[in-house]
Design an enzyme around this catalytic site. Structure first.
Site, mmCIF file in Angstrom:
data_model
loop_
_atom_site.group_PDB
_atom_site.id
_atom_site.type_symbol
_atom_site.label_atom_id
_atom_site.label_comp_id
_atom_site.label_asym_id
_atom_site.label_seq_id
_atom_site.Cartn_x
_atom_site.Cartn_y
_atom_site.Cartn_z
ATOM 1 N N ILE A 35 0.818 -1.209 0.000
ATOM 2 C CA ILE A 35 0.000 0.000 0.000
ATOM 3 C C ILE A 35 0.854 1.262 0.000
ATOM 4 O O ILE A 35 0.384 2.343 -0.389
ATOM 5 C CB ILE A 35 -0.961 -0.028 1.218
ATOM 6 C CG1 ILE A 35 -2.160 0.867 0.999
ATOM 7 C CG2 ILE A 35 -0.239 0.321 2.504
ATOM 8 C CD1 ILE A 35 -3.266 0.682 2.035
ATOM 9 N N GLU A 99 6.310 -4.996 10.883
ATOM 10 C CA GLU A 99 5.114 -4.295 11.371
ATOM 11 C C GLU A 99 3.873 -5.172 11.320
ATOM 12 O O GLU A 99 2.944 -4.967 12.104
ATOM 13 C CB GLU A 99 4.877 -3.021 10.549
ATOM 14 C CG GLU A 99 5.963 -1.972 10.757
ATOM 15 C CD GLU A 99 5.843 -0.795 9.812
ATOM 16 O OE1 GLU A 99 4.913 -0.781 8.975
ATOM 17 O OE2 GLU A 99 6.702 0.098 9.892
ATOM 18 N N HIS A 104 5.938 -12.211 5.345
ATOM 19 C CA HIS A 104 5.806 -11.681 3.983
ATOM 20 C C HIS A 104 7.180 -11.308 3.459
ATOM 21 O O HIS A 104 8.056 -10.888 4.206
ATOM 22 C CB HIS A 104 4.859 -10.479 3.941
ATOM 23 C CG HIS A 104 5.213 -9.393 4.908
ATOM 24 N ND1 HIS A 104 4.937 -9.477 6.249
ATOM 25 C CD2 HIS A 104 5.835 -8.204 4.733
ATOM 26 C CE1 HIS A 104 5.354 -8.394 6.864
ATOM 27 N NE2 HIS A 104 5.921 -7.601 5.967
ATOM 28 N N HIS A 106 9.053 -8.875 0.822
ATOM 29 C CA HIS A 106 8.958 -7.701 -0.046
ATOM 30 C C HIS A 106 9.722 -7.985 -1.338
ATOM 31 O O HIS A 106 10.869 -8.428 -1.294
ATOM 32 C CB HIS A 106 9.595 -6.482 0.631
ATOM 33 C CG HIS A 106 8.924 -6.022 1.884
ATOM 34 N ND1 HIS A 106 8.024 -4.976 1.906
ATOM 35 C CD2 HIS A 106 9.008 -6.457 3.163
ATOM 36 C CE1 HIS A 106 7.603 -4.778 3.145
ATOM 37 N NE2 HIS A 106 8.180 -5.661 3.931
HETATM 38 P P1 5GP Z 1 6.865 -4.981 7.375
HETATM 39 O O1 5GP Z 1 7.434 -3.725 7.983
HETATM 40 O O2 5GP Z 1 5.988 -5.730 8.349
HETATM 41 O O3 5GP Z 1 7.912 -5.832 6.735
HETATM 42 O O4 5GP Z 1 5.990 -4.511 6.171
HETATM 43 C C1 5GP Z 1 4.622 -4.305 6.232
HETATM 44 C C2 5GP Z 1 4.230 -3.705 4.907
HETATM 45 O O5 5GP Z 1 2.836 -3.853 4.758
HETATM 46 C C3 5GP Z 1 4.549 -2.209 4.785
HETATM 47 O O6 5GP Z 1 5.420 -2.009 3.680
HETATM 48 C C4 5GP Z 1 3.184 -1.572 4.575
HETATM 49 O O7 5GP Z 1 3.224 -0.519 3.642
HETATM 50 C C5 5GP Z 1 2.334 -2.726 4.095
HETATM 51 N N1 5GP Z 1 0.930 -2.644 4.457
HETATM 52 C C6 5GP Z 1 0.415 -2.343 5.682
HETATM 53 N N2 5GP Z 1 -0.932 -2.384 5.659
HETATM 54 C C7 5GP Z 1 -1.277 -2.731 4.396
HETATM 55 C C8 5GP Z 1 -2.536 -2.937 3.746
HETATM 56 O O8 5GP Z 1 -3.605 -2.808 4.333
HETATM 57 N N3 5GP Z 1 -2.497 -3.290 2.425
HETATM 58 C C9 5GP Z 1 -1.317 -3.437 1.757
HETATM 59 N N4 5GP Z 1 -1.399 -3.775 0.469
HETATM 60 N N5 5GP Z 1 -0.121 -3.255 2.330
HETATM 61 C C10 5GP Z 1 -0.089 -2.901 3.632
#
Ligand code: 5GP
Ligand code: ZN
Length: 117
Positions: A35, A99, A104, A106
């Site tokens: 997002i 977060e 997941h 990236h």
């Molecule tokens: P992390 O920091 O956990 O590796 O990455 C979480 C990712 O999830 C972030 O890059 C954030 O932008 C993405 N994200 C958070 N909420 C949503 C959502 O509701 N939809 C999508 N498509 N991505 C999300």
């Protein structure tokens, strides 16, 4: 339980409670756009199952990790970035900057990403 699969934002997307444009999916894995993209192509690749982090991969079925990485490569090919290249990042736990507690990967691409590592 705020970290459970009922409240998990990615589980909601996978269940279809929140709409998302899946770039690729199969019975085990999905990919959809982040997002808040950090590159022209920024996809999130993950298992449908609510697995919290890489720490939990060893407890999965045989071949899970191989299938996940092969799916990541398929996502890159489907996005048309496999030849020019792409970067994969997995944040794990607080110091890793994770977060969302649903494993997941990236997939970042679409420009020269520079020498972070
Ligand atoms: P992390 O920091 O956990 O590796 O990455 C979480 C990712 O999830 C972030 O890059 C954030 O932008 C993405 N994200 C958070 N909420 C949503 C959502 O509701 N939809 C999508 N498509 N991505 C999300
Ligand atoms: Zn989840």
């Amino acid at each position: 339980m705020a970290s459970g699969m009922n409240e998990c934002i990615f589980c909601k997307i996978i269940r279809g409670d929140i709409p998302a444009a899946f770039a690729l999916q199969n019975p085990e894995f999905v990919a959809f756009p982040d997002i808040n993209p950090k590159a022209p192509v920024h996809l999130l690749v993950m298992p449908r199952a609510h697995i919290r982090s890489l720490n939990d991969v060893a407890a999965q079925d045989d071949g899970f990790g191989q299938r996940l990485l092969a799916f990541v490569a398929s996502v890159a090919a489907a996005a048309g970035v496999d030849k020019d290249g792409y970067r994969v990042i997995v944040n794990n736990g607080p110091d890793g900057g994770q977060e969302v507690d649903h494993l997941h990967i990236h997939v970042l691409a679409g420009r020269m990403l520079g020498d972070l590592i």
